[in-house]
Design an enzyme around this catalytic site. Structure first.
Site, PDB file in Angstrom:
ATOM      1  CG  HIS A  61     -42.191 -12.750 -51.813  1.00  0.00           C
ATOM      2  ND1 HIS A  61     -41.697 -11.692 -52.695  1.00  0.00           N
ATOM      3  CD2 HIS A  61     -42.836 -13.495 -52.288  1.00  0.00           C
ATOM      4  CE1 HIS A  61     -42.639 -11.931 -53.835  1.00  0.00           C
ATOM      5  NE2 HIS A  61     -42.961 -12.980 -53.671  1.00  0.00           N
ATOM      6  CG  ASP A  94     -43.651  -9.748 -46.900  1.00  0.00           C
ATOM      7  OD1 ASP A  94     -44.823  -9.762 -47.018  1.00  0.00           O
ATOM      8  OD2 ASP A  94     -42.828 -10.234 -47.615  1.00  0.00           O
ATOM      9  CD  GLN A 117     -48.914 -15.316 -49.034  1.00  0.00           C
ATOM     10  OE1 GLN A 117     -50.008 -15.917 -48.781  1.00  0.00           O
ATOM     11  NE2 GLN A 117     -48.518 -15.156 -50.243  1.00  0.00           N
ATOM     12  CE  LYS A 175     -49.203 -11.737 -52.530  1.00  0.00           C
ATOM     13  NZ  LYS A 175     -48.951 -12.754 -53.456  1.00  0.00           N
ATOM     14  CB  CYS A 233     -41.112 -14.598 -55.233  1.00  0.00           C
ATOM     15  SG  CYS A 233     -41.882 -14.146 -56.883  1.00  0.00           S
TER      16      CYS A 233
HETATM   17  C1  LIG Z   1     -44.579 -13.112 -48.575  1.00  0.00           C
HETATM   18  C2  LIG Z   1     -44.642 -12.221 -49.855  1.00  0.00           C
HETATM   19  N1  LIG Z   1     -44.052 -11.050 -49.930  1.00  0.00           N
HETATM   20  C3  LIG Z   1     -44.253 -10.193 -50.813  1.00  0.00           C
HETATM   21  C4  LIG Z   1     -45.039 -10.637 -51.859  1.00  0.00           C
HETATM   22  C5  LIG Z   1     -45.218  -9.718 -53.042  1.00  0.00           C
HETATM   23  O1  LIG Z   1     -46.156  -9.064 -53.190  1.00  0.00           O
HETATM   24  P1  LIG Z   1     -46.764  -8.493 -54.508  1.00  0.00           P
HETATM   25  O2  LIG Z   1     -46.459  -9.373 -55.680  1.00  0.00           O
HETATM   26  O3  LIG Z   1     -48.292  -8.003 -54.388  1.00  0.00           O
HETATM   27  O4  LIG Z   1     -45.848  -7.291 -54.368  1.00  0.00           O
HETATM   28  C6  LIG Z   1     -45.894 -11.850 -51.931  1.00  0.00           C
HETATM   29  C7  LIG Z   1     -46.519 -12.336 -53.267  1.00  0.00           C
HETATM   30  O5  LIG Z   1     -46.034 -12.719 -54.025  1.00  0.00           O
HETATM   31  C8  LIG Z   1     -45.467 -12.730 -50.755  1.00  0.00           C
HETATM   32  O6  LIG Z   1     -46.087 -14.006 -50.590  1.00  0.00           O
END
Ligand SMILES: Cc1ncc(COP(=O)(O)O)c(C=O)c1O
Ligand SMILES: Cc1ncc(COP(=O)(O)O)c(C=O)c1O
Lengths: 142, 415, 415, 142
Positions: free
Chosen positions: B130, B207, B210, B233, B373
């Protein structure tokens, strides 16, 4: 109806998307300009031929890739621009584009709708030296 | 709520806790399939938030009055609760509250990376990262002269582990990998990656944006050095994220944000740092959001994270089958039959993902369209955008059917 | 709510919006005098938060479905509303949502300071800075080799403006000053400081954590280049702060946090940045908190910020007089008769501030005791800690009387 | 009663605060150690004299500054430690301190209460080489 949705996808828009008008290149283009919506992946290139006085738009063509809204908008714009003056092009705004499309564009899709208009305007501005030549590609930002 | 011994979710009962799912657009009930972006918030969490402001609201840590003591204890215990949720035996000292996953990544990149990385060093990522980790490590690497490498993805959407073993060398200082891909749904072998990283003396950053919301995650079983995830989430509020870090690593790390609460002694000339985790929580923290996140952990544990995992996979498999049966839908990630996260990204041949999403919205079906993203991954897949349906505990097979029917509407419209 | 034309606050009517003020401890009604740390949250804001989760919750910016559009529009418009609240004519492009004042300071220190400061450069602060700016600039200066200078405080708690003119030179790149001191209550001449800073080509950063909640603040009248403040001190939720920055400065600044939403194009090799203000809002932002902050702005404007200012000063003057009349209480900051922020820090001769706060708590009087994140200032004042009573629109003179009576109880206990 | 408050300020505590026992210095101290609560500004120095076998605490004195809880706790501890073994000192914990004070200590004040105990323990540890000599001053952290 919701803010967005298939109200946007009236017959005219779908028709222009499936059968884009003036699609292709103009070898004798007075200026050519390309632009994109980085977030959406929409991309449009416009070729414009001006008259000898460089005041009136004689012919326009476009090519590109992207969603139906961006591509139909480009197709319709090529028709609308034919015969307009460069000055009139400069005065076009978001409302004119929405009028041209004839449907409500949801706020999140407005960037797609106005991309072609921005490309044409920026292309003209750069040609007439009013914009930084660095800005070799346009990004829709409203 | 209390759930029966059955291994199945009582979805109807769960749905009662989510009033937003009763919303109708043009007489059509919302079908919310954008949980990968943000989950909905159950009543117990909403009430916890409202109660906080109506009964307990005060600044934390230093107040000696009753409200501040109540707020402080609740806020500090929220760290313990979250630690327990991800199996961090070090408790609150290993849990830093940030604003989101993205900030958790940046915290480590700034506090550790900017100080420790140099031109000889490598950061190893995956091709399916991401932007939260990809852009962060890429830019911190640029500033420090370090190099980023990307572990390749196989055609079936899994990591090429041979390539992982090639990429991770003694020059590697950090391996950062997404646990469950938010685009492919792939569940990555993060524990194996952690072993490889540790063999080469590198840290492992997972990370979990998810994974933590959708399955049991045990940081110590993975042996992750860091784990990042977001409250919004996992049924919690917006404005809160978590960084888990092994205590001895956090203890040695430089601070990140400077200000109140994170200091011990300050003079006009210099300052010393507070104990963990407060050293990394400068200023007034997201107090209410931290407390509400602990409530969300209760809610999820009450359902049972293993049940959540199975429900996620069940809906994803069902969606995958339905979508593939149409013939003109391309799906991404592991094929049907392989366990995956509760999401499916796809493209309908004749319709751009953005148009598809707009049209689905007419049937009150909420999905996401774009690059989720993961732009470089989309480039690799050869598409500018994709549509993504992502599920949570309150979704049903009937909702997947509505998705498939709405896709058919789009197909007709563009035919 | 709606307030009459009268220049006075209808405190009783306002109090109805704050159920927490009805709390009783041991049969005694809460007297909440810790507003400088965090303010209480009125029902319209609490309801706005609950409504958000019950009806609108979705991720922003990119979703094409109805919920995401509603959330996106509300979240983006919240920036405009906050811009209006502080007189930023550039609208949303000049308003970055952060998690608190502290992060707003760090954002500029990291994104601008770390890149622009060098060994020849100076950052000018005041001796009464909060740790949020003091520690941040001190540490960023240490990393870049820059020097920090502190503008002296006079005995009456005001800034020595002659010394300010000495400190600020052509080597000065940044002047950072607290607008209203959270310890002394002093209202600093930030507009004059901005003029001096600009004469020397330096930027002016105003810490508005205590001023924006309590008085009309117009960034353009001050000519501040940056202004930072927190939602939780102005009736908004925790987990949200604001950085105002002049558009042309923000436009030129490097990004700070990396991740989703803040980028335009990303490849495995590099990335480009989004437009303002999103360039500075990486990841899922504090969506609900931003929307609720806009609601808090409505609530405050409905009362009228000039009324708030006068009420604050009125209570502070009254408290100052009552405390000084006792003979054995030392107060800090400008003397009675000089306008100040709605707070008074003090020490009772015979009782340590921490003991005093604990004893006051028995009468349900909530004050703060400690260094209020101004340790160096306390060192200068020659005390390790002080007690602080801080007021807001729902406080009354009767509550000040209760404070004074409770102080007398402590006096007796320790006699 | 609330979590905190003047329930903490029973007569015994106030008495020890106003009339601290064993306040001062011991010139023949076997070891001396200082500690503080940086956030509160409490500071305590303890002097301890051990017997010849270095097993039993013979005399203790303290000096310092701070809130009533921290100072009374130090004063009471000097009495309690007299005659205790070094081993017994090492085993003291937070509950013992609260028992000694004889009142409920609010969670936010517990650091003040345990400071003196920590100073005595760290002083002994350092003297017997069990703690990093770098750690020349103690911070209450509970
Ligand atoms: C795999 C992953 N990493 C990071 C993020 C970033 O999360 P946040 O937007 O809450 O910082 C997301 C969500 O968009 C994600 O799906
Ligand atoms: C003057 C001043 N600056 C900065 C801050 C820090 O605010 P926050 O803790 O919300 O980051 C505060 C509040 O404590 C303050 O009073």
């Amino acid at each position: 109806m919701g803010i967005g949705g298939s109200d946007m996808y009236r017959q005219q828009i779908l028709d222009h998307y499936k059968n884009p008008r003036n699609y292709g290149e103009l070898e004798d283009a007075t200026f050519t300009h390309v632009g994109e919506n980085p977030m959406c992946g929409d991309e449009i290139t416009m070729d414009v031929v001006l008259d000898d006085e460089e005041e009136v738009i004689e012919r326009v063509a476009f090519r590109g890739d992207g969603c139906a809204i961006s591509q139909a908008s480009a197709s319709m714009l090529t028709q609308k621009l034919q015969g307009m003056t460069v000055e009139e092009l400069a005065e076009l705004d978001r409302d004119d584009v929405v009028d041209m499309l004839g449907v409500d564009i949801s706020p999140m899709r407005i960037k797609c709708a106005v991309l072609a208009e921005k490309v044409a305007q920026d292309g003209a501005d750069i040609y007439f030296g009013e914009k930084d030549l660095d800005k070799s590609s346009t990004e829709a930002d409203e | 709520m209390g759930h029966s011994e059955s291994t199945l979710l009582d979805v109807e009962r769960i749905r009662e806790d989510f009033p937003i799912l009763q919303r109708e657009f043009d007489g059509q009930r919302l079908v919310y399939l954008d949980n990968g972006a943000t989950s909905q918030t159950p009543e117990p969490v909403v009430e916890c938030i409202a109660d906080y402001y109506r009964t307990t609201n005060a600044n934390v840590h230093r107040g000696l009055h009753q409200l501040s003591q109540e707020a402080s204890i609740a806020y500090e215990e929220a760290h313990d609760r979250v630690a327990e949720f991800v199996g961090a035996s070090g408790g609150r000292e290993e849990i830093v509250f940030t604003k989101n996953t993205t900030e958790s990544e940046n915290l480590v990149a700034y506090a550790w990376g900017l100080n420790e990385l140099g031109p000889e060093d490598e950061v190893v990522l995956t091709e399916m990262e991401h932007h939260a980790s990809l852009v962060t490590w890429q830019q911190i690497a640029k500033r420090t002269g370090a190099t980023c490498k990307y572990i390749r993805i196989e055609d079936d959407g899994t990591l090429d582990m041979d390539h992982a073993r090639e990429c991770i060398t003694d020059d590697t200082q950090m391996v950062s990998a997404v646990h469950v891909s938010n685009t492919l749904g792939t569940i990555n072998p993060v524990s194996e990656l952690a072993d490889i990283a540790h063999d080469h003396g590198a840290y492992m950053f997972v990370d979990g944006a998810q994974s933590v919301p959708t399955r049991p995650v045990d940081v110590e079983a993975i042996d992750a050095d860091f784990l990042a995830f977001s409250g919004h989430k996992m049924m919690g509020p917006t404005g809160i994220g978590v960084l888990y870090g092994k205590k001895h690593i956090l203890a040695e790390m430089e601070p990140y944000l400077y200000g109140g609460e994170m200091i011990k002694k300050v003079t006009y000339e210099d300052a010393t740092w507070n104990d963990l985790p407060w050293k990394f929580e400068a200023g007034t923290p997201p107090i209410c959001q931290g407390i509400a996140l602990a409530e969300a952990c209760d809610y999820l544990d009450d359902i049972g994270m293993d049940r959540v995992r199975r429900h996620e996979n069940d809906l994803a498999q069902y969606a995958l089958e339905q979508l593939e049966a149409t013939g003109d839908v391309e799906t991404y990630g592991p094929p049907a039959g392989t366990e995956r996260g509760g999401l499916v990204a796809f493209n309908l041949e004749s319709v751009h993902a953005h148009d598809l999403s707009s049209i689905l919205n007419d049937s009150a079906v909420a999905i996401r369209a774009g690059d989720h993203c993961t732009q470089p991954l989309h480039d690799k897949l050869g598409v500018a955008a994709s549509a993504r349906a992502s599920f949570y505990v309150y979704n049903t097979r009937e909702e997947v059917d509505k998705l498939v029917a709405a896709i058919d509407d789009a197909r007709q419209l563009f035919a």
